[in-house]
Design a protein around this motif. Structure first.
Motif, PDB file in Angstrom:
ATOM      1  N   ASP A   1      -1.919  33.229  -6.935  1.00 29.79           N
ATOM      2  CA  ASP A   1      -3.029  33.539  -6.037  1.00 29.79           C
ATOM      3  C   ASP A   1      -3.281  35.047  -6.000  1.00 29.79           C
ATOM      4  O   ASP A   1      -2.480  35.843  -6.516  1.00 29.79           O
ATOM      5  CB  ASP A   1      -2.806  32.953  -4.634  1.00 29.79           C
ATOM      6  N   ASP A   2      -4.388  35.435  -5.391  1.00 28.36           N
ATOM      7  CA  ASP A   2      -4.767  36.844  -5.374  1.00 28.36           C
ATOM      8  C   ASP A   2      -3.726  37.707  -4.673  1.00 28.36           C
ATOM      9  O   ASP A   2      -3.485  38.857  -5.074  1.00 28.36           O
ATOM     10  CB  ASP A   2      -6.125  37.024  -4.689  1.00 28.36           C
TER      11      ASP A   2
ATOM     12  N   THR B   1      -5.747  33.252 -11.886  1.00 25.86           N
ATOM     13  CA  THR B   1      -5.675  33.041 -10.445  1.00 25.86           C
ATOM     14  C   THR B   1      -6.221  31.670 -10.057  1.00 25.86           C
ATOM     15  O   THR B   1      -7.134  31.143 -10.696  1.00 25.86           O
ATOM     16  CB  THR B   1      -6.461  34.116  -9.670  1.00 25.86           C
TER      17      THR B   1
ATOM     18  N   THR C   1     -12.196  34.592  -7.232  1.00 28.74           N
ATOM     19  CA  THR C   1     -11.139  35.588  -7.144  1.00 28.74           C
ATOM     20  C   THR C   1     -11.693  36.980  -6.848  1.00 28.74           C
ATOM     21  O   THR C   1     -12.808  37.318  -7.268  1.00 28.74           O
ATOM     22  CB  THR C   1     -10.309  35.633  -8.443  1.00 28.74           C
TER      23      THR C   1
ATOM     24  N   ALA D   1      -1.606  40.945 -13.199  1.00 25.22           N
ATOM     25  CA  ALA D   1      -1.499  39.488 -13.061  1.00 25.22           C
ATOM     26  C   ALA D   1      -0.350  38.918 -13.896  1.00 25.22           C
ATOM     27  O   ALA D   1       0.306  37.948 -13.488  1.00 25.22           O
ATOM     28  CB  ALA D   1      -2.817  38.831 -13.456  1.00 25.22           C
TER      29      ALA D   1
ATOM     30  N   VAL E   1      -0.974  38.697  -6.959  1.00 23.71           N
ATOM     31  CA  VAL E   1      -1.405  39.776  -7.859  1.00 23.71           C
ATOM     32  C   VAL E   1      -1.284  41.114  -7.151  1.00 23.71           C
ATOM     33  O   VAL E   1      -0.807  42.105  -7.739  1.00 23.71           O
ATOM     34  CB  VAL E   1      -2.844  39.531  -8.343  1.00 23.71           C
TER      35      VAL E   1
END
Length: 333
Positions: free
Chosen positions: A265-266, A214, A236, A290, A269
């Motif tokens: 990016d989070d 991330t 993260t 991820a 995910v």
């Protein structure tokens, strides 16, 4: 070792160690399934194979490494026990293995603690210590505790026995699906990605291994890009990827064999977690999804290929699951 260069680092770990670990684990764990997910394939635009490590007794692939490490310890070493730091899944691997081999296990958890993982750790018999705000601080405290009591400190990534044990999942996957074009792997400390590289280079050299981390915790990515072990801000919300430094052993293996390293990016995910839930009937925590986020980020280049991801980490907290259900659904490719 932050700042160390990786170009000439000598890592004595080969496919033989992974094959030996497979023999060890045969007495403890059955092979996990891997098969195509047609609805996920339609959404991603390429054929996707899932390796289902969320069905492991701890909900994550790391249990393989813990069992391999404890199996190789002497009775006296097991009596003194093991100490490590973890956000949860690595700790569970050691706790589960320690219970199987009758060893004491102490795990240092950084705050905030995932209650789901803490409950599981206690269930496997681990002694929990909450210390620090990040894995680096928790790891230093774990090393100190090990030194005080004579226990074995287990680094969450720089441990050849862990990497060899985890490598058994990729040996299973690439033996069952030798014609894969891509293998996407998440990276926190990097033991899973390193083992994927090690096995693919030996048994499926045509398969390109792509790492995923991330943007909010990118130390492993930047270490690989620069060729030096670096530290980076660690922000993260994806617990299993929340590592703020690069680790020597795993980075050296990545430098040898990794094809590319992606950042997501989070929110990407979370979208991948939702897609696994709705299109593959599979629950995964953030670190376990991820790899799919990385695959989706380069879907326009994957048409006509076969790609695999390892689904792992069935230990999402209720708060994390709530954020997943609120994520934006992905459109079909």
């Amino acid at each position: 070792m932050v700042g160390a260069t990786l170009e000439n680092m000598d890592i004595d770990l080969g496919i033989g160690a992974v094959r030996a670990a497979r023999t060890v684990l045969a007495d403890h764990l059955p092979a996990t399934p891997s098969w195509a997910a047609p609805a996920l394939t339609e959404a991603a635009g390429c054929q996707v194979v899932l390796k289902h490590e969320e069905v492991q007794p701890t909900g994550a692939f790391k249990v393989r490494g813990g069992l391999n490490l404890l199996a190789g310890m002497s009775p006296e070493q097991r009596r003194r026990g093991v100490v490590s730091a973890s956000t949860g899944n690595h700790g569970q691997s050691l706790a589960y293995a320690s219970r199987r081999f009758g060893a004491r296990c102490q795990i240092v958890l950084p705050e905030p603690v995932n209650p789901t993982k803490a409950r599981a750790l206690r269930g496997w018999g681990a002694e929990l210590v909450v210390y620090g705000q990040d894995m680096e601080t928790a790891g230093a405290h774990a090393r100190e505790l090990a030194g005080r009591g004579g226990a074995r400190f287990v680094h969450p990534a720089d441990e050849p026995a862990l990497i060899a044990g985890v490598g058994t999942l990729y040996l299973e996957l690439l033996t069952a699906h030798p014609d894969l074009d891509y293998l996407f792997v998440p990276v926190g400390g990097g033991s899973g990605a390193a083992s994927a590289c090690l096995v693919a280079a030996s048994v499926a050299p045509g398969c390109r291994v792509i790492a995923v981390q991330t943007t909010a915790s990118r130390a492993a990515h930047d270490s690989w890009r620069t060729g030096e072990l670096v530290s980076r801000p660690n922000r993260t919300a994806v617990e299993g990827l929340a590592i703020g430094i690069g680790y020597a052993t795993t980075q050296a293996l990545l430098r040898r064999h990794l094809t590319d390293f992606l950042l997501v990016d989070d929110e990407q995910v979370r979208v991948a977690q939702l897609l696994l839930l709705t299109h593959a009937h599979t629950l995964a925590e953030g670190a376990g999804a991820a790899a799919l986020a990385g695959l989706l980020s380069m879907a326009d280049r994957l048409a006509g290929t076969r790609a695999a991801i390892v689904v792992s980490g069935g230990n999402a907290s209720p708060a994390e699951l709530g954020s997943v259900l609120g994520a934006r659904p992905v459109a079909a490719a």
